[in-house]
Design an enzyme around this catalytic site. Structure first.
Site, PDB file in Angstrom:
ATOM      1  N   GLY A  14       0.824  -1.203   0.000  1.00  0.00           N
ATOM      2  CA  GLY A  14       0.000   0.000   0.000  1.00  0.00           C
ATOM      3  C   GLY A  14       0.857   1.250   0.000  1.00  0.00           C
ATOM      4  O   GLY A  14       0.617   2.183   0.765  1.00  0.00           O
ATOM      5  N   GLY A  15       1.834   1.272  -0.897  1.00  0.00           N
ATOM      6  CA  GLY A  15       2.783   2.401  -0.915  1.00  0.00           C
ATOM      7  C   GLY A  15       2.443   3.473  -1.927  1.00  0.00           C
ATOM      8  O   GLY A  15       3.297   4.301  -2.256  1.00  0.00           O
ATOM      9  N   GLY A  20       1.785   5.128   3.436  1.00  0.00           N
ATOM     10  CA  GLY A  20       2.710   4.249   2.711  1.00  0.00           C
ATOM     11  C   GLY A  20       3.543   5.014   1.703  1.00  0.00           C
ATOM     12  O   GLY A  20       4.751   4.785   1.579  1.00  0.00           O
ATOM     13  N   TYR A 151     -13.283  -2.682  11.922  1.00  0.00           N
ATOM     14  CA  TYR A 151     -11.954  -2.113  11.654  1.00  0.00           C
ATOM     15  C   TYR A 151     -11.096  -2.141  12.921  1.00  0.00           C
ATOM     16  O   TYR A 151      -9.929  -2.561  12.890  1.00  0.00           O
ATOM     17  CB  TYR A 151     -12.103  -0.678  11.152  1.00  0.00           C
ATOM     18  CG  TYR A 151     -10.791   0.067  11.013  1.00  0.00           C
ATOM     19  CD1 TYR A 151      -9.932  -0.183   9.942  1.00  0.00           C
ATOM     20  CD2 TYR A 151     -10.399   1.023  11.956  1.00  0.00           C
ATOM     21  CE1 TYR A 151      -8.722   0.489   9.820  1.00  0.00           C
ATOM     22  CE2 TYR A 151      -9.194   1.706  11.835  1.00  0.00           C
ATOM     23  CZ  TYR A 151      -8.355   1.436  10.773  1.00  0.00           C
ATOM     24  OH  TYR A 151      -7.153   2.100  10.649  1.00  0.00           O
TER      25      TYR A 151
HETATM   26  N1  LIG Z   1      -4.853   7.792   7.858  1.00  0.00           N
HETATM   27  C1  LIG Z   1      -5.074   7.619   9.156  1.00  0.00           C
HETATM   28  O1  LIG Z   1      -5.514   8.544   9.853  1.00  0.00           O
HETATM   29  C2  LIG Z   1      -4.772   6.276   9.792  1.00  0.00           C
HETATM   30  C3  LIG Z   1      -4.966   6.159  11.170  1.00  0.00           C
HETATM   31  C4  LIG Z   1      -4.680   4.962  11.796  1.00  0.00           C
HETATM   32  C5  LIG Z   1      -4.220   3.880  11.065  1.00  0.00           C
HETATM   33  N2  LIG Z   1      -4.049   4.005   9.729  1.00  0.00           N
HETATM   34  C6  LIG Z   1      -3.566   2.803   9.008  1.00  0.00           C
HETATM   35  O2  LIG Z   1      -2.435   3.149   8.235  1.00  0.00           O
HETATM   36  C7  LIG Z   1      -2.414   2.373   7.040  1.00  0.00           C
HETATM   37  C8  LIG Z   1      -2.353   3.322   5.845  1.00  0.00           C
HETATM   38  O3  LIG Z   1      -3.483   4.179   5.905  1.00  0.00           O
HETATM   39  P1  LIG Z   1      -3.654   5.449   4.944  1.00  0.00           P
HETATM   40  O4  LIG Z   1      -4.647   6.318   5.594  1.00  0.00           O
HETATM   41  O5  LIG Z   1      -2.325   5.955   4.550  1.00  0.00           O
HETATM   42  O6  LIG Z   1      -4.386   4.751   3.691  1.00  0.00           O
HETATM   43  P2  LIG Z   1      -4.737   5.370   2.258  1.00  0.00           P
HETATM   44  O7  LIG Z   1      -4.334   6.786   2.150  1.00  0.00           O
HETATM   45  O8  LIG Z   1      -6.157   4.967   1.991  1.00  0.00           O
HETATM   46  O9  LIG Z   1      -3.788   4.496   1.321  1.00  0.00           O
HETATM   47  C9  LIG Z   1      -3.912   3.111   1.359  1.00  0.00           C
HETATM   48  C10 LIG Z   1      -2.845   2.494   0.484  1.00  0.00           C
HETATM   49  O10 LIG Z   1      -2.997   1.070   0.565  1.00  0.00           O
HETATM   50  C11 LIG Z   1      -3.318   0.564  -0.727  1.00  0.00           C
HETATM   51  N3  LIG Z   1      -4.210  -0.551  -0.532  1.00  0.00           N
HETATM   52  C12 LIG Z   1      -5.459  -0.561  -0.020  1.00  0.00           C
HETATM   53  N4  LIG Z   1      -5.938  -1.811  -0.007  1.00  0.00           N
HETATM   54  C13 LIG Z   1      -4.957  -2.608  -0.513  1.00  0.00           C
HETATM   55  C14 LIG Z   1      -4.857  -3.984  -0.766  1.00  0.00           C
HETATM   56  N5  LIG Z   1      -5.868  -4.818  -0.524  1.00  0.00           N
HETATM   57  N6  LIG Z   1      -3.705  -4.481  -1.265  1.00  0.00           N
HETATM   58  C15 LIG Z   1      -2.669  -3.640  -1.542  1.00  0.00           C
HETATM   59  N7  LIG Z   1      -2.710  -2.328  -1.337  1.00  0.00           N
HETATM   60  C16 LIG Z   1      -3.860  -1.818  -0.837  1.00  0.00           C
HETATM   61  C17 LIG Z   1      -3.911   1.744  -1.495  1.00  0.00           C
HETATM   62  O11 LIG Z   1      -3.794   1.610  -2.902  1.00  0.00           O
HETATM   63  P3  LIG Z   1      -4.939   0.857  -3.788  1.00  0.00           P
HETATM   64  O12 LIG Z   1      -6.262   1.334  -3.272  1.00  0.00           O
HETATM   65  O13 LIG Z   1      -4.638   1.239  -5.206  1.00  0.00           O
HETATM   66  O14 LIG Z   1      -4.732  -0.606  -3.539  1.00  0.00           O
HETATM   67  C18 LIG Z   1      -3.016   2.862  -0.974  1.00  0.00           C
HETATM   68  O15 LIG Z   1      -1.751   2.816  -1.599  1.00  0.00           O
HETATM   69  C19 LIG Z   1      -3.678   1.516   7.071  1.00  0.00           C
HETATM   70  O16 LIG Z   1      -3.362   0.236   7.551  1.00  0.00           O
HETATM   71  C20 LIG Z   1      -4.579   2.259   8.029  1.00  0.00           C
HETATM   72  O17 LIG Z   1      -5.513   1.407   8.647  1.00  0.00           O
HETATM   73  C21 LIG Z   1      -4.315   5.172   9.066  1.00  0.00           C
END
Ligand SMILES: NC(=O)c1ccc[n+]([C@@H]2O[C@H](COP(=O)([O-])OP(=O)(O)OC[C@H]3O[C@@H](n4cnc5c(N)ncnc54)[C@H](OP(=O)(O)O)[C@@H]3O)[C@@H](O)[C@H]2O)c1
Length: 247
Positions: A14-15, A20, A151
């Site tokens: 998920g980079g 990421g 979640y």
């Molecule tokens: N943002 C926050 O406030 C927050 C808070 C707490 C925890 N987190 C955790 O941090 C991590 C990253 O969150 P984020 O907010 O940066 O997410 P994001 O902005 O939605 O980005 C998610 C990334 O993961 C990829 N992805 C999603 N599903 C995937 C799959 N099944 N296989 C491979 N790649 C996948 C997406 O690309 P594609 O959709 O093209 O696959 C994208 O590159 C997650 O585990 C999230 O639960 C985030």
């Protein structure tokens, strides 16, 4: 601090967006051979341009084991080893208890839990002593936010994996830790805040630091856990949430 990761092979699932993407940029800027994944081909191509520094993209879904096999087969051919895994790919969806449907439950557990298990398990044959695994948790795993039970349960599972896998992998010298962001200003969250009046003010009021995190602040914590600076840190959860869970 410069070039801490010179010649290290770093995998970030998920980079292509959010945390990421910021983490991939940071590792690549410090000399790592970075591999990123994501499901959307166009987004993957854009991310490769954005990150630069020789980053490699392998399109794939972490919930599809054959996609992970392709990823690690390519890395085996290119370098024969993995030094750091950041199992970051995850999705957040909400549903109130009483309204949890099969497809919601299966999708969130398949990506967040099963995807993390196989991202790590399939990397192990390529990892040697000194390797570091960082799992993406969430402050939600320790809280009771409305409608986020599925979640939050996936993130509680992630926190648990770091404990048991630290034990399972101690004889191999591989460390496992969790980085748990609070509320991070990713593009997705910015879009959400623009269409939900009052949400940003509520979040800022709830976070002791009075602001949301920037993605590069989470990246710095991941790099600490991935580097030798955290050589005696294992099975831990590092909250990167401006004090939200702790205070
Ligand atoms: N943002 C926050 O406030 C927050 C808070 C707490 C925890 N987190 C955790 O941090 C991590 C990253 O969150 P984020 O907010 O940066 O997410 P994001 O902005 O939605 O980005 C998610 C990334 O993961 C990829 N992805 C999603 N599903 C995937 C799959 N099944 N296989 C491979 N790649 C996948 C997406 O690309 P594609 O959709 O093209 O696959 C994208 O590159 C997650 O585990 C999230 O639960 C985030």
């Amino acid at each position: 601090m410069a070039e801490r990761f010179n010649d290290k092979v770093v995998v970030i699932t998920g980079g292509t967006d959010g945390i990421g993407l910021a983490t991939a940029k940071a590792f690549a800027a410090e000399g790592a051979h970075v591999y990123i994944t994501g499901r959307n081909e166009a987004r993957l191509k854009d991310a490769l341009v954005d990150i630069g520094n020789g980053v490699v993209g392998v399109r794939g879904d972490v919930s599809a084991p054959s996609d992970l096999d392709r990823l690690y087969a390519q890395i085996r051919g290119d370098h024969g080893r993995v030094d750091v895994v950041f199992a970051n790919a995850g999705v957040s969806e909400s549903a109130p208890v009483g309204g949890i449907e099969d497809d919601h439950f299966d999708r969130v557990f398949d990506i967040n839990v099963r995807g993390t298990v196989y991202t790590v398990q399939k990397a192990l044959p390529l990892m040697s002593a000194g390797g570091s695994i960082v799992l993406a948790g969430s402050g939600a795993g320790s809280k009771g936010f409305p409608n986020l039970s599925v979640y939050s349960a996936t993130k509680a599972a992630i926190r648990s994996f770091a404990r048991t896998w630290t034990t399972d992998l101690k004889s191999r010298g591989i460390r496992v830790n969790v980085v748990s962001p609070g509320m991070v200003l990713t593009p997705a969250l910015k879009t959400y805040l623009q269409s939900n009046d009052g949400a940003e003010e509520w979040m800022k009021g709830a976070i002791p630091f009075g602001r949301l995190a920037e993605t590069h602040e989470v990246a710095k914590a991941v790099m600490f856990l991935a580097s030798d600076e955290s050589s005696f840190v294992g099975g831990a959860e590092l909250m990167v949430d401006g004090g939200f869970v702790a205070v």
